[in-house]
Scaffold this active site. Sequence first.
Site, PDB file in Angstrom:
ATOM      1  N   GLU A  11      33.170  34.471  33.582  1.00 50.88           N
ATOM      2  CA  GLU A  11      32.367  34.680  34.708  1.00 50.88           C
ATOM      3  C   GLU A  11      30.827  34.759  34.149  1.00 50.88           C
ATOM      4  O   GLU A  11      29.769  34.100  34.848  1.00 50.88           O
ATOM      5  CB  GLU A  11      32.516  36.110  35.468  1.00 50.88           C
ATOM      6  CG  GLU A  11      33.673  35.931  36.415  1.00 50.88           C
ATOM      7  CD  GLU A  11      34.998  35.888  35.859  1.00 50.88           C
ATOM      8  OE1 GLU A  11      34.941  36.264  34.654  1.00 50.88           O
ATOM      9  OE2 GLU A  11      36.262  35.878  36.778  1.00 50.88           O
ATOM     10  N   HIS A  24      40.535  45.765  41.855  1.00 56.88           N
ATOM     11  CA  HIS A  24      40.420  44.436  42.733  1.00 56.88           C
ATOM     12  C   HIS A  24      40.181  44.936  44.348  1.00 56.88           C
ATOM     13  O   HIS A  24      40.640  43.935  44.946  1.00 56.88           O
ATOM     14  CB  HIS A  24      41.943  44.049  42.587  1.00 56.88           C
ATOM     15  CG  HIS A  24      42.107  43.067  41.495  1.00 56.88           C
ATOM     16  ND1 HIS A  24      42.047  43.235  40.323  1.00 56.88           N
ATOM     17  CD2 HIS A  24      42.152  41.516  41.439  1.00 56.88           C
ATOM     18  CE1 HIS A  24      42.128  42.651  39.288  1.00 56.88           C
ATOM     19  NE2 HIS A  24      42.283  41.333  39.957  1.00 56.88           N
TER      20      HIS A  24
HETATM   21  C1  LIG Z   1      37.417  38.800  34.632  1.00 55.33           C
HETATM   22  C2  LIG Z   1      38.457  38.198  35.623  1.00 55.33           C
HETATM   23  N1  LIG Z   1      38.519  37.115  36.082  1.00 55.33           N
HETATM   24  C3  LIG Z   1      39.485  36.233  36.786  1.00 55.33           C
HETATM   25  C4  LIG Z   1      40.485  37.097  37.040  1.00 55.33           C
HETATM   26  C5  LIG Z   1      41.378  36.589  38.119  1.00 55.33           C
HETATM   27  N2  LIG Z   1      42.793  36.159  37.374  1.00 55.33           N
HETATM   28  C6  LIG Z   1      43.709  37.129  37.165  1.00 55.33           C
HETATM   29  S1  LIG Z   1      45.071  36.532  36.229  1.00 55.33           S
HETATM   30  C7  LIG Z   1      43.940  34.923  36.029  1.00 55.33           C
HETATM   31  C8  LIG Z   1      44.686  33.890  35.020  1.00 55.33           C
HETATM   32  C9  LIG Z   1      44.935  34.344  33.617  1.00 55.33           C
HETATM   33  O1  LIG Z   1      45.612  33.443  32.730  1.00 55.33           O
HETATM   34  P1  LIG Z   1      46.330  33.948  31.667  1.00 55.33           P
HETATM   35  O2  LIG Z   1      45.243  34.472  30.658  1.00 55.33           O
HETATM   36  O3  LIG Z   1      46.912  32.627  30.896  1.00 55.33           O
HETATM   37  O4  LIG Z   1      47.439  34.777  31.720  1.00 55.33           O
HETATM   38  P2  LIG Z   1      48.815  34.641  32.544  1.00 55.33           P
HETATM   39  O5  LIG Z   1      48.346  34.948  34.029  1.00 55.33           O
HETATM   40  O6  LIG Z   1      49.080  33.421  32.644  1.00 55.33           O
HETATM   41  O7  LIG Z   1      49.738  35.594  31.983  1.00 55.33           O
HETATM   42  C10 LIG Z   1      42.678  35.119  36.639  1.00 55.33           C
HETATM   43  C11 LIG Z   1      41.788  33.906  36.460  1.00 55.33           C
HETATM   44  C12 LIG Z   1      40.588  38.399  36.591  1.00 55.33           C
HETATM   45  N3  LIG Z   1      41.705  39.298  36.911  1.00 55.33           N
HETATM   46  N4  LIG Z   1      39.650  38.919  35.714  1.00 55.33           N
END
Ligand SMILES: Cc1ncc(C[n+]2csc(CCOP(=O)(O)OP(=O)(O)O)c2C)c(N)n1
Lengths: 339, 339, 322, 322
Positions: free
Chosen positions: A75, A144
């Site tokens: 972000e 959240h």
């Molecule tokens: C700082 C932040 N930005 C965005 C999000 C929203 N978000 C939650 S999970 C996710 C994807 C994360 O992907 P990954 O690290 O590959 O983990 P996975 O969900 O595949 O286990 C996002 C963008 C968040 N929780 N925190």
Amino acid sequence: MSTLTEAAPVATTEPEEVELTYREAVNAALEDAMAEDPTVVLMGEDVNADGGVFKTNIGLPERFPGRVMPTPICENGFMGVALGMSITGMRPIVEIMFADFLPTAGDAIVNQLPKYRYMSGGQFTVPVTVRVMSGGGGRFGTQHSATAESWYMAQPGMRIAAASSSQAAYELLRASIRNNDPVLFFEHKALYPRKGPVRRGTIADVGTAKVLREGNDVTILATLLMVERSLQAAEQLAAEGISAEVIDLRWVRPIDLPTIEASVAKTGRLVIAEEQWHEGGWGATVISELAMRGTPWKSAPRAVSLPHDLLIPYSPTLEDEMLPSVDRIAAAARESVGR
Amino acid sequence: MSTLTEAAPVATTEPEEVELTYREAVNAALEDAMAEDPTVVLMGEDVNADGGVFKTNIGLPERFPGRVMPTPICENGFMGVALGMSITGMRPIVEIMFADFLPTAGDAIVNQLPKYRYMSGGQFTVPVTVRVMSGGGGRFGTQHSATAESWYMAQPGMRIAAASSSQAAYELLRASIRNNDPVLFFEHKALYPRKGPVRRGTIADVGTAKVLREGNDVTILATLLMVERSLQAAEQLAAEGISAEVIDLRWVRPIDLPTIEASVAKTGRLVIAEEQWHEGGWGATVISELAMRGTPWKSAPRAVSLPHDLLIPYSPTLEDEMLPSVDRIAAAARESVGR
Amino acid sequence: MAGTADSDRRVGWYRQMWTIRLFEEKVQELFMSGLIQGTTHLCQGQEAVSVGSISAMQPGDVQTNTYRGHGEALALGMTPETGFAELMGRSAGGSKGVGGSMHFIDTSLGNIGANAIVGAGLPIAVGAALSFKLQGKPHGALTFFGDGATNIGTFHEALNMAAVWKTPVVFIITNNLYGEYSPQMTTTATKDLARRADPFGMPGIIVDGQDVDVVHREVSAALERAKAGEGPSLLEMKTYRYRGHSRTDPAKYRAPGELEAWKLRDPIDILGAKLAEEGLLSADAQQQVRTEVQAAIDAAAERAAQSPVLTLEETRQYVYAD
Amino acid sequence: MAGTADSDRRVGWYRQMWTIRLFEEKVQELFMSGLIQGTTHLCQGQEAVSVGSISAMQPGDVQTNTYRGHGEALALGMTPETGFAELMGRSAGGSKGVGGSMHFIDTSLGNIGANAIVGAGLPIAVGAALSFKLQGKPHGALTFFGDGATNIGTFHEALNMAAVWKTPVVFIITNNLYGEYSPQMTTTATKDLARRADPFGMPGIIVDGQDVDVVHREVSAALERAKAGEGPSLLEMKTYRYRGHSRTDPAKYRAPGELEAWKLRDPIDILGAKLAEEGLLSADAQQQVRTEVQAAIDAAAERAAQSPVLTLEETRQYVYAD
Ligand SMILES: Cc1ncc(C[n+]2csc(CCOP(=O)(O)OP(=O)(O)O)c2C)c(N)n1
Ligand SMILES: Cc1ncc(C[n+]2csc(CCOP(=O)(O)OP(=O)(O)O)c2C)c(N)n1
Ligand SMILES: [Mg+2]
Ligand SMILES: [Mg+2]
């Protein structure tokens, strides 16, 4: 190199009355802004996939190829990228998936966007709009569920809008995108499915609150989801013979004090309905500003806020209790008129 | 594994009256806390070199080898590290070189420190103290001059202290370090060279404001550098026959409303002296809370704040004009008593 | 010694992996019936990463994970009942029902954080590891995070600090190819994320995340190295999540056949085949394990639903310690 | 073609480097006399990095830099008078005196940002470069930052985004061995910071930051590659700052003899020696340049001091555009 976005809108949207969900109204505002101005782009995490995480972006990637840009999860980084784009001829809209992630971009929001023009002695304009999905009630837990609308209200150099209905979402988002300064634009997750009339093509004034229901006994001032609840409270109160005026604040910065003052001059009573803690929020600021102007209260102002020193729980029943309810708003209004 | 810092203090500091600069008072608090409790460590950028950037840490690296730890430049990262240390038996103090860098650690401050205990249903304690060097007047420009004391005041789960004198710096910092919840502790850069008496060994109560000068006509409420200016204004006013009571707020969260109310009950008048914009700050919150309690003002409350919609300039003459001065505070007090 | 696990333990892993798999399936079911609300991020398909890694921990070791942390929590020994109660918002939940799906935490089991903010758990684990080092304790820390999380600043900051201070921490990327709806390569300038260890002078190791034996061996070795003062490691587990990102995601972004291809290398099947071949657990006995686990899961969900909900006032004690 | 500079340009660089050196010396002097207040971060010793890099830019190209940005600003063509006026808080300053030492900015010269926050300039440059690419403009961006800045999250985030989107940007590390008072190796898990490019599949190049010809050649080549769509590069300039970190820093943390050793490879001397040897600028002519520059600097400071200060009300227009 001029840093002003010189591209005049290449099209204007024909005024049209339609019935849209809040989600569709956001979508329509994005669509119209992008159609009118080719420098407008939309960026953020997963903005292009499946209509975006909250389905506000349906159809946009197809209609505007290359202008709906997914970003990595970073972000602070992509907010800085948006700033860089804004001072070199573009007008980016950045999506922040949950308001709670704003602090992840904290430096960009506090030290960059609102100060970038100033530090240069006015050489830049920074037309960045940050769309923020906010609010509780979704059982998303304590990291959240923030509305966050007041977190950055102290900072000159930036404006803050909060949309309470389909019409508000459309016209405030259009105004935010048009504006040549950074704007934080707050959407409420619980409102996305709500339906309402929208006059497409309208662009809101910056900084004006809106009286949604007139009344004489008490003023209820609210933002986002609390506007709906305040209107419902006003219905309840009307049945009891209490006439409540309901104002949608719409802009947390700047605050439209004249509209609020005029209402309170009439009613002599004020209830703040806010989905935030009272400390450090727009509600406290409004009451303080009125107090400093010597407002002659008929009864002390009141605030219906998140309970002091509690955090937002996941547990559904507890979360419902945590958020200001129609009943609590009505009760505060009743107390203020002495019933 | 228990997450409580079980180590009881291994030593106590003998009460002693000394004359210290504010900088030395901070140093003494750090020294005494580290001497009494071996789990206390100090970390941050350049904390170990040459006494630290503001020379508050002189002698500590030598006296406590390995416990004054320089970090890379990564505020969010090392704030998270401090959290991890705090839940595994240590009591870290984190130094943030300029208050303006707090948003760089935004996520740690908003979503981690104050919520970590809560999300676990009370399994953790998070005894992290964040020392923040704050304030204007140093000609550091718009990205290095914030006090920031109100930026995070809305957040339950964290406490916020602000030190206005040598004694306050000593006893509030000791209290912040002792506290088992996260505390943001604000120091003001302009106060470092000021001298004053310090009773070493004293540990402040959490959440109590302090009446520094008694008076009957008007209450002046201030934090940090504004306390000194308010006391000077009170001197001016006294010469004119106006008796001002000066209160040092000391804790921005929680706010000590009883002390403020008691004073205003006596004087009927309130002037807020704040080195911040009025919107969203503790000043607005105090006025709002008093208004909601139906405080019978003799005249409307007033606030001397950073000028609305201006940012803090580098230019020395302009910066001086920007910050609330003794004269502006005195003028507001005079107006409030109708002179 | 690192990496050797006796037969009994491996049979236990088999049961744990089924527990995770069926727990998650049950969560999905309870969602549909409205007993669980909000969102959830399930980990079916990733069980070998959770079980193989967690089993490398010794008493006193800790770990942090994410909103997709049910697998780690169960592998650490959280009972399904505790998990279901948390998901139902009940006081018998590990976090008393105030945490929810994204915050399965139990400090007594070494689970010192399940974070809903991407990237936030890494520095916390580095801090725990640093704290052990400073206190002279022989423990270490693991931290689990996704491929998408390797793009956020805290990843870089945490790896750098861990390397500079040589803290006993192991960074575990659960690379399931997607961050939400975004395929790794649309957001990430590196295919093999293990490569991101290199600038920190830290081993970066690609691991078959479908084979619990391999995962266990590599994590054990990395954790031993870390505790021996040889510095942290970055382990990239190549794996896959069977479900969409969260409850509302139908996972339309997948290439056709991708899911099916991964299921051919299902982690439970892989261990099951080995155990059968080695004569440690017959096919019938495996079926029996599954049936038992299913019964236990069902019973746990029923018991969890009996737990009361706190009052809002009771949650106040969780906000401040003092 | 990248990297070849004609003789006249190189003589110009020599003058520019003296301008930067003597400007900074004058700043120090004006500080002592109280005409400049606050803090300042001087760049004596790093002139070849500023001049060699900036001279690689074409019209329309832009750059961002830091609080230690006087060198870049002057190399871009900011007059010393404008700089002094800014430092004195006068309206003739580039940022009207509201910016100060840390914010020398002139968009008409392509100087789109001097940032007082470590790491903040990198994503902004990536954004400018992305914007050029999206608009089909043939421009590129440079971004200058220090060795210490390579430890903050935005560094990682910016490099990843630039690599994924192949934006025409060149990342320039001015590695002067210290972040404030901290020697690089106490905070940074990498000696050669160029190595931090590797996980992004981006060239990482170590450059002799004392030799303006080398700097110019490498930056020109990287910028050409970037504009040709071949992606960003990370260039590590090995250099040294002669002064302490900021006005109040006596730089006691330096190893004995370190400063002296670096001065043996002074960037102005290196170019001067080459120009003399190549018969382009004799020792006498070089002395003459220095004298002229000194006179110009002195005169500029005097003129700057005549400029008025804005009123606070006049600064209001710089807060909002609308
Ligand atoms: C700082 C932040 N930005 C965005 C999000 C929203 N978000 C939650 S999970 C996710 C994807 C994360 O992907 P990954 O690290 O590959 O983990 P996975 O969900 O595949 O286990 C996002 C963008 C968040 N929780 N925190
Ligand atoms: C986010 C942030 N943290 C800390 C600082 C304070 N600070 C200013 S310069 C500096 C050192 C930077 O070192 P380096 O990147 O090597 O650049 P140099 O000063 O050597 O040019 C620090 C820590 C800051 N300005 N911003
Ligand atoms: Mg993933
Ligand atoms: Mg440096």
